[in-house]
Design a protein around this motif. Structure first.
Motif, short mmCIF file in Angstrom:
data_model
loop_
_atom_site.label_atom_id
_atom_site.label_comp_id
_atom_site.label_asym_id
_atom_site.label_seq_id
_atom_site.Cartn_x
_atom_site.Cartn_y
_atom_site.Cartn_z
N SER A 270 -8.43 2.61 6.97
CA SER A 270 -9.24 1.57 6.36
C SER A 270 -10.63 2.13 6.14
O SER A 270 -11.13 2.91 6.97
N GLU B 149 -9.20 -4.78 4.73
CA GLU B 149 -8.18 -4.09 3.95
C GLU B 149 -7.79 -2.81 4.67
O GLU B 149 -8.65 -2.08 5.15
N TYR B 150 -6.49 -2.56 4.75
CA TYR B 150 -5.99 -1.37 5.43
C TYR B 150 -4.73 -0.87 4.75
O TYR B 150 -4.11 -1.59 3.97
N SER B 151 -4.37 0.36 5.04
CA SER B 151 -3.13 0.96 4.54
C SER B 151 -2.43 1.65 5.69
O SER B 151 -3.07 2.19 6.59
N ASP C 148 5.54 -10.46 8.16
CA ASP C 148 5.37 -9.48 7.10
C ASP C 148 6.54 -8.51 7.12
O ASP C 148 7.07 -8.18 8.18
N THR D 93 7.63 -4.85 4.99
CA THR D 93 7.27 -3.83 4.01
C THR D 93 8.48 -2.95 3.78
O THR D 93 9.15 -2.54 4.72
N SER E 10 -2.31 -0.96 -0.08
CA SER E 10 -3.25 -1.64 0.83
C SER E 10 -2.84 -3.08 1.05
O SER E 10 -2.28 -3.73 0.16
N GLU E 11 -3.13 -3.55 2.25
CA GLU E 11 -2.90 -4.95 2.60
C GLU E 11 -4.17 -5.47 3.25
O GLU E 11 -5.03 -4.70 3.66
N GLU E 12 -4.26 -6.78 3.39
CA GLU E 12 -5.39 -7.37 4.11
C GLU E 12 -4.87 -7.99 5.39
O GLU E 12 -3.89 -8.75 5.38
N SER E 13 -5.52 -7.67 6.49
CA SER E 13 -5.08 -8.23 7.76
C SER E 13 -5.43 -9.71 7.82
O SER E 13 -6.42 -10.15 7.22
#
Length: 182
Positions: A72, A88-90, A119, A121, A141-144
């Protein structure tokens, strides 16, 4: 035997099947290197993939996971398994492939909180030839989640890497918590 309610089930970790897709016949690195010997440009291209005339397999196909990581732009270097809320993180992985080509490599991950899936993926990694250097793949990327409710529990995660032959190369469980700060 039933799975623990917090764990991801086998059905949740099964890759999505594409209707009409059929896995092709597997060929060894040596068999692929031997094809079309008279086509010089094709031989150069295969050599760039590690499939040249000296491409002798030294054993069975292997995928070796080196790292599973979280990145992130706001992530400090000193991290435990705590994720800052609303950031936001990956997620990404680094792996190597040994001896033979692996086709249709996929990453699957199920995140549960209090036994409920929050979730899932599924990402296609692709097909890879053997090489000494590692491959790295970073997912979208997703948002926690954020808020008091999101911070109130532990998230249980099960990550898996499979291929077209349904070989499971990685399957492990881990967890994280959300916090206001890293």
């Amino acid at each position: 035997m039933s799975a623990h309610p917090k764990e991801a089930t086998e059905d949740e970790l099964a890759p999505t099947e594409t209707q009409g897709y059929k896995v092709g016949q597997s060929k060894t690195v040596a068999e692929l290197a031997a094809l079309d010997q008279e086509d010089e440009s094709l031989q150069r291209w295969k050599a760039s993939l590690g499939l040249g005339p000296n491409a002798a397999a030294g054993g069975s196909k292997k995928v070796i996971l080196k790292t599973l990581f979280l990145s992130s732009p706001t992530l400090s270097k000193d991290i435990s398994v705590t994720i800052k809320e609303g950031v936001e993180y990956s997620v990404g992985i680094t792996f190597t492939v040994e001896n033979e080509i692996v086709s249709g490599l996929r990453f699957l991950q199920v995140v549960k909180r209090s036994g409920i899936t929050v979730d899932k993926t599924e990402a296609m990694l692709g097909s890879y030839g053997p090489q000494e250097a590692s491959y790295t793949k970073v997912f979208a990327s997703e948002e926690s989640p954020s808020g008091m409710l999101a911070r109130s529990g532990t998230y249980n995660v099960r990550s898996r890497v499979t291929d077209d032959d349904k070989q499971v190369w990685l399957d492990f469980e881990w967890g994280f918590k959300l916090a206001k700060e890293w």
